[in-house]
Write a protein that holds these residues in place. Structure first.
Motif, PDB file in Angstrom:
ATOM      1  N   VAL A 294       0.830  -1.210   0.000  1.00 42.73           N
ATOM      2  CA  VAL A 294       0.000   0.000   0.000  1.00 42.73           C
ATOM      3  C   VAL A 294       0.863   1.259   0.000  1.00 42.73           C
ATOM      4  N   LYS A 295       1.902   1.285   0.841  1.00 43.39           N
ATOM      5  CA  LYS A 295       2.780   2.464   0.905  1.00 43.39           C
ATOM      6  C   LYS A 295       3.534   2.658  -0.408  1.00 43.39           C
ATOM      7  N   GLY A 296       3.930   1.548  -1.025  1.00 47.83           N
ATOM      8  CA  GLY A 296       4.597   1.640  -2.329  1.00 47.83           C
ATOM      9  C   GLY A 296       3.687   2.238  -3.383  1.00 47.83           C
ATOM     10  N   ILE A 297       2.420   1.809  -3.351  1.00 50.12           N
ATOM     11  CA  ILE A 297       1.434   2.342  -4.308  1.00 50.12           C
ATOM     12  C   ILE A 297       1.215   3.835  -4.064  1.00 50.12           C
ATOM     13  N   VAL A 298       1.136   4.215  -2.791  1.00 49.12           N
ATOM     14  CA  VAL A 298       0.961   5.637  -2.443  1.00 49.12           C
ATOM     15  C   VAL A 298       2.112   6.468  -2.977  1.00 49.12           C
ATOM     16  N   LEU A 299       3.345   5.961  -2.832  1.00 46.58           N
ATOM     17  CA  LEU A 299       4.515   6.689  -3.323  1.00 46.58           C
ATOM     18  C   LEU A 299       4.473   6.824  -4.840  1.00 46.58           C
ATOM     19  N   VAL A 300       4.134   5.738  -5.535  1.00 46.01           N
ATOM     20  CA  VAL A 300       4.050   5.767  -7.005  1.00 46.01           C
ATOM     21  C   VAL A 300       2.986   6.766  -7.453  1.00 46.01           C
ATOM     22  N   LEU A 301       1.836   6.761  -6.788  1.00 47.14           N
ATOM     23  CA  LEU A 301       0.758   7.684  -7.156  1.00 47.14           C
ATOM     24  C   LEU A 301       1.178   9.139  -6.931  1.00 47.14           C
ATOM     25  N   ALA A 302       1.877   9.395  -5.820  1.00 42.59           N
ATOM     26  CA  ALA A 302       2.313  10.762  -5.511  1.00 42.59           C
ATOM     27  C   ALA A 302       3.312  11.261  -6.542  1.00 42.59           C
ATOM     28  N   VAL A 303       4.306  10.428  -6.870  1.00 43.78           N
ATOM     29  CA  VAL A 303       5.317  10.820  -7.857  1.00 43.78           C
ATOM     30  C   VAL A 303       4.688  10.917  -9.239  1.00 43.78           C
ATOM     31  N   GLY A 304       3.788   9.978  -9.556  1.00 41.45           N
ATOM     32  CA  GLY A 304       3.108  10.013 -10.858  1.00 41.45           C
ATOM     33  C   GLY A 304       2.279  11.267 -11.037  1.00 41.45           C
ATOM     34  N   PHE A 305       1.580  11.670  -9.973  1.00 34.64           N
ATOM     35  CA  PHE A 305       0.780  12.890 -10.029  1.00 34.64           C
ATOM     36  C   PHE A 305       1.666  14.105 -10.270  1.00 34.64           C
ATOM     37  N   ASP A 306       2.810  14.148  -9.588  1.00 31.36           N
ATOM     38  CA  ASP A 306       3.762  15.247  -9.765  1.00 31.36           C
ATOM     39  C   ASP A 306       4.279  15.296 -11.204  1.00 31.36           C
ATOM     40  N   SER A 307       4.579  14.139 -11.766  1.00 35.04           N
ATOM     41  CA  SER A 307       5.081  14.067 -13.147  1.00 35.04           C
ATOM     42  C   SER A 307       4.030  14.535 -14.145  1.00 35.04           C
ATOM     43  N   LEU A 308       2.780  14.119 -13.931  1.00 38.22           N
ATOM     44  CA  LEU A 308       1.691  14.532 -14.828  1.00 38.22           C
ATOM     45  C   LEU A 308       1.465  16.032 -14.764  1.00 38.22           C
ATOM     46  N   GLN A 309       1.556  16.598 -13.558  1.00 36.07           N
ATOM     47  CA  GLN A 309       1.380  18.032 -13.396  1.00 36.07           C
ATOM     48  C   GLN A 309       2.452  18.804 -14.172  1.00 36.07           C
ATOM     49  N   LYS A 310       3.674  18.304 -14.132  1.00 38.32           N
ATOM     50  CA  LYS A 310       4.769  18.965 -14.851  1.00 38.32           C
ATOM     51  C   LYS A 310       4.592  18.863 -16.356  1.00 38.32           C
ATOM     52  N   LYS A 311       4.120  17.709 -16.817  1.00 38.25           N
ATOM     53  CA  LYS A 311       3.883  17.543 -18.256  1.00 38.25           C
ATOM     54  C   LYS A 311       2.799  18.492 -18.744  1.00 38.25           C
ATOM     55  N   ARG A 312       1.738  18.619 -17.970  1.00 41.93           N
ATOM     56  CA  ARG A 312       0.650  19.526 -18.346  1.00 41.93           C
ATOM     57  C   ARG A 312       1.113  20.973 -18.373  1.00 41.93           C
ATOM     58  N   ALA A 313       2.008  21.310 -17.444  1.00 44.11           N
ATOM     59  CA  ALA A 313       2.518  22.693 -17.381  1.00 44.11           C
ATOM     60  C   ALA A 313       3.364  23.026 -18.603  1.00 44.11           C
ATOM     61  N   LEU A 314       3.987  22.003 -19.199  1.00 36.65           N
ATOM     62  CA  LEU A 314       4.850  22.221 -20.363  1.00 36.65           C
ATOM     63  C   LEU A 314       4.069  22.260 -21.675  1.00 36.65           C
ATOM     64  N   THR A 315       2.833  21.719 -21.657  1.00 36.64           N
ATOM     65  CA  THR A 315       2.041  21.694 -22.892  1.00 36.64           C
ATOM     66  C   THR A 315       1.102  22.886 -23.003  1.00 36.64           C
TER      67      THR A 315
END
Length: 315
Positions: A294-315
């Motif tokens: 569960v904690k691993g999934i939480v970490l992946v989701l948090a980092v994934g959300f951050d990555s998606l936010q950065k991609k959207r900011a660049l487009t």
């Protein structure tokens, strides 16, 4: 107006997640809201919170510190060894242990900034070194038999509030001051945002990295002292894997893993979420291995959300 509201909702979303989890566990298990359990959560969260402050600084400059758990263990063992085996007073042992934790951070800064070793490798190396050193000092066995006054740090109360929580609050206040009111805080954001531009603008990037890793060592050391006092026994595995929970708290709190963005207030929410998530799963008899998943999934989701936010900011 609409964009402002959306921005506020994004910034406060982590607190909404905390409230939802808190309500969910309260409904799932009546023991969750008991005063004894809430105090247990408060103490557990205090150690995570203190260590997370230093990790926040590190991730803000686009770094990582995998040695946090080993520093916590090392401080546990050294402080206990000084008090029990060497006859040092409580205050002297604490001060010397914290100085050592700062020096470990300075060593990390030297390896990363001066020698140029990537942060993930440098801190992984020091993690192994000081984990081994803890076993060598303790002989692989617990150390116990401290002055009764030492228990106050991890088990005492000031009125109805646990002392570890007060220590955490003070540490967060100091961390927030450094980030928001000092020029060092502005340097942390600048170096994490663009290291080359920071150098060109006159910021001493090398010195900043030394400071950040020294602070990370200090706050990890403080967490180690609180842990030692709470458990009343120094274990050579005390901080094993602790760096994972700390990194998860910081990233979940919205600090960008690529550096340059994050707020200390949201890190508090990340710490609280991990604290109640861990406690809630224990109350619901979720196995240790499933908790790791569960904690691993939480970490992946948090980092994934951050990555998606950065991609959207660049487009």
């Amino acid at each position: 107006m609409k964009s402002t509201i959306i921005k506020i909702l994004k910034e406060k979303a982590i607190w909404m997640v905390f409230i939802i989890l808190f309500v969910a566990f309260s409904l799932a298990n009546p023991r969750f809201l008991s005063s004894s359990n809430l105090f247990t959560i408060a103490r557990q969260v205090s150690m995570l919170g203190i260590a997370s402050i230093g990790m926040t600084f590190v991730i803000l400059i686009s770094g990582i510190d995998l040695s946090t758990g080993s520093i916590i263990t090392f401080v546990n063992i050294v402080a206990a060894f000084l008090m029990v085996n060497m006859g040092f007073g409580m205050v002297t042992a604490i001060i010397l242990s914290l100085i050592l934790s700062i020096l470990v951070g300075v060593l990390n800064g030297c390896l990363i900034s001066t020698i140029g070793i990537p942060a993930i490798i440098a801190t992984f190396a020091t993690q192994i070194v000081f984990e081994g050193a803890s076993y060598l000092i303790s002989g692989g066995t617990p150390i116990y038999g401290f002055d009764e006054r030492f228990k106050v740090i991890g088990q005492g109360y000031l009125g109805p509030v646990p002392v570890p929580v007060i220590i955490m609050i003070v540490c967060f206040a100091i961390g927030s001051f450094i980030l928001n009111k000092s020029y060092f805080g502005r340097y942390f954001y600048a170096v994490g945002g663009n290291e080359e531009a920071s150098k060109l603008s006159g910021i001493r990037v090398g010195v900043t990295k030394y400071l950040v890793y020294a602070l990370s060592g200090l706050f990890a050391g403080l967490a180690g002292i609180v842990m030692l006092s709470r458990t009343n026994s120094a274990q050579p595995t005390a901080g094993l894997g602790y760096e994972f929970d700390v990194i998860t708290c910081v990233v979940l709190g919205g600090v960008s893993i690529t550096g340059g963005y994050g707020k200390m207030s949201n890190v508090i929410a990340g710490v609280l979420i991990i604290g109640i998530l861990t406690n809630g799963m224990v109350l619901m008899n979720v196995s240790t291995y499933m908790q790791m998943v569960v904690k691993g999934i939480v970490l992946v989701l948090a980092v994934g959300f951050d990555s998606l936010q950065k991609k959207r900011a660049l487009t």
